[in-house]
Write a protein that holds these residues in place. Structure first.
Motif, PDB file in Angstrom:
ATOM      1  N   TYR A 190      -3.001   6.600   2.343  1.00 46.30           N
ATOM      2  CA  TYR A 190      -2.672   5.309   2.964  1.00 46.30           C
ATOM      3  C   TYR A 190      -3.790   4.872   3.912  1.00 46.30           C
ATOM      4  O   TYR A 190      -4.123   3.690   3.989  1.00 46.30           O
ATOM      5  CB  TYR A 190      -1.348   5.419   3.719  1.00 46.30           C
ATOM      6  CG  TYR A 190      -0.908   4.119   4.374  1.00 46.30           C
ATOM      7  CD1 TYR A 190      -0.146   3.188   3.677  1.00 46.30           C
ATOM      8  CD2 TYR A 190      -1.258   3.823   5.696  1.00 46.30           C
ATOM      9  CE1 TYR A 190       0.250   2.000   4.275  1.00 46.30           C
ATOM     10  CE2 TYR A 190      -0.867   2.643   6.292  1.00 46.30           C
ATOM     11  CZ  TYR A 190      -0.116   1.730   5.576  1.00 46.30           C
ATOM     12  OH  TYR A 190       0.274   0.542   6.172  1.00 46.30           O
ATOM     13  N   LYS A 212       1.935   1.937  -3.445  1.00 45.46           N
ATOM     14  CA  LYS A 212       0.816   2.420  -4.263  1.00 45.46           C
ATOM     15  C   LYS A 212       0.571   3.909  -4.025  1.00 45.46           C
ATOM     16  O   LYS A 212       0.436   4.688  -4.984  1.00 45.46           O
ATOM     17  CB  LYS A 212      -0.450   1.621  -3.936  1.00 45.46           C
ATOM     18  CG  LYS A 212      -1.670   2.060  -4.737  1.00 45.46           C
ATOM     19  CD  LYS A 212      -2.891   1.225  -4.371  1.00 45.46           C
ATOM     20  CE  LYS A 212      -4.114   1.701  -5.148  1.00 45.46           C
ATOM     21  NZ  LYS A 212      -5.330   0.901  -4.796  1.00 45.46           N
ATOM     22  N   ARG A 235       0.826  -1.201   0.000  1.00 47.45           N
ATOM     23  CA  ARG A 235       0.000   0.000   0.000  1.00 47.45           C
ATOM     24  C   ARG A 235       0.865   1.258   0.000  1.00 47.45           C
ATOM     25  O   ARG A 235       0.532   2.254  -0.641  1.00 47.45           O
ATOM     26  CB  ARG A 235      -0.941   0.020   1.211  1.00 47.45           C
ATOM     27  CG  ARG A 235      -2.043   1.072   1.071  1.00 47.45           C
ATOM     28  CD  ARG A 235      -2.792   1.327   2.357  1.00 47.45           C
ATOM     29  NE  ARG A 235      -3.380   0.124   2.919  1.00 47.45           N
ATOM     30  CZ  ARG A 235      -4.110   0.123   4.044  1.00 47.45           C
ATOM     31  NH1 ARG A 235      -4.305   1.240   4.711  1.00 47.45           N
ATOM     32  NH2 ARG A 235      -4.607  -1.003   4.504  1.00 47.45           N
TER      33      ARG A 235
END
Length: 211
Positions: free
Chosen positions: A152, A108, A105
């Motif tokens: 996040y 990303k 994550r």
């Protein structure tokens, strides 16, 4: 926001009076106005930090109450002019407050916040320590860390409170470009921006002027 009024306890008159505003999911909203007209107060009301003196806040038709306030706040990302940075790694700052770091994550949201080129150039990547209060970061990089941190946590509403006002014009333009790309890649993400500079509102769908 429905007929919102807000008055500080020691004030003679309301900061915000009878304000109604409907924001659709995925919209990019700019809020502008002179100092003291209530822009940050309005943000604090949306965040659920201030309770209106009268009026209602409705999320998808449901009234904001003490019972659902925390879940609403968990869905909000907030980026201010001064992003809090700890003396730790980039990954730890992005996952700030999480017990365990989801590195997939982190990767990303680094891409979404337009941090990838900067992180890839570091010797230890996301595990690079960024110094006390982020002393090894530029102003623009600090703001991108703030954006990545908000993403996040999985927010679907992103608030920017004068986030680029202390940056030079070139850095501000880069941050605004990153926000525009982020919005275009996630049509469900709602963005609300307080800014004095017109250039920071250029990507907004609507601009609301408080007087």
């Amino acid at each position: 926001l429905k007929n919102i009024c807000f008055r500080y306890d020691d004030a003679d008159k309301p900061v915000i009076e009878d304000l109604s505003l409907k924001i659709m999911r995925g919209e990019r909203i700019g809020i502008r106005g002179a100092s003291g007209v209530g822009k940050t107060t309005l943000f604090n009301i949306i965040l659920g930090l201030y309770r209106p003196s009268s009026g209602d806040i409705l999320i998808d038709g449901k009234r904001l109450t003490d019972q659902n306030r925390r879940s609403w706040q968990n869905a909000i990302g907030y980026v201010s002019q001064s992003v809090f940075i700890t003396d730790s790694t980039i990954a730890e700052n992005i996952a700030f407050g999480s017990e365990a770091i989801d590195h997939e994550r982190v990767d990303k949201v680094i891409k979404l916040a337009d941090l990838k080129d900067f992180v890839d150039a570091l010797p230890n990547g996301i595990h690079t320590h960024i110094g006390e209060q982020g002393c090894r970061l530029s102003g623009g990089q600090r703001q991108r860390i703030g954006i990545a941190r908000a993403l996040y946590k999985g927010c679907n509403l992103l608030l920017f409170d004068e986030a680029t006002s202390s940056l030079d014009r070139a850095t501000e333009d880069n941050i605004n470009s990153a926000i525009r790309k982020l919005s275009n890649s996630n049509h469900a993400l709602t963005i609300i921006v307080i800014a004095h500079r017109e250039s920071s509102l250029e990507y907004c769908d609507r601009i609301i002027t408080l007087e």
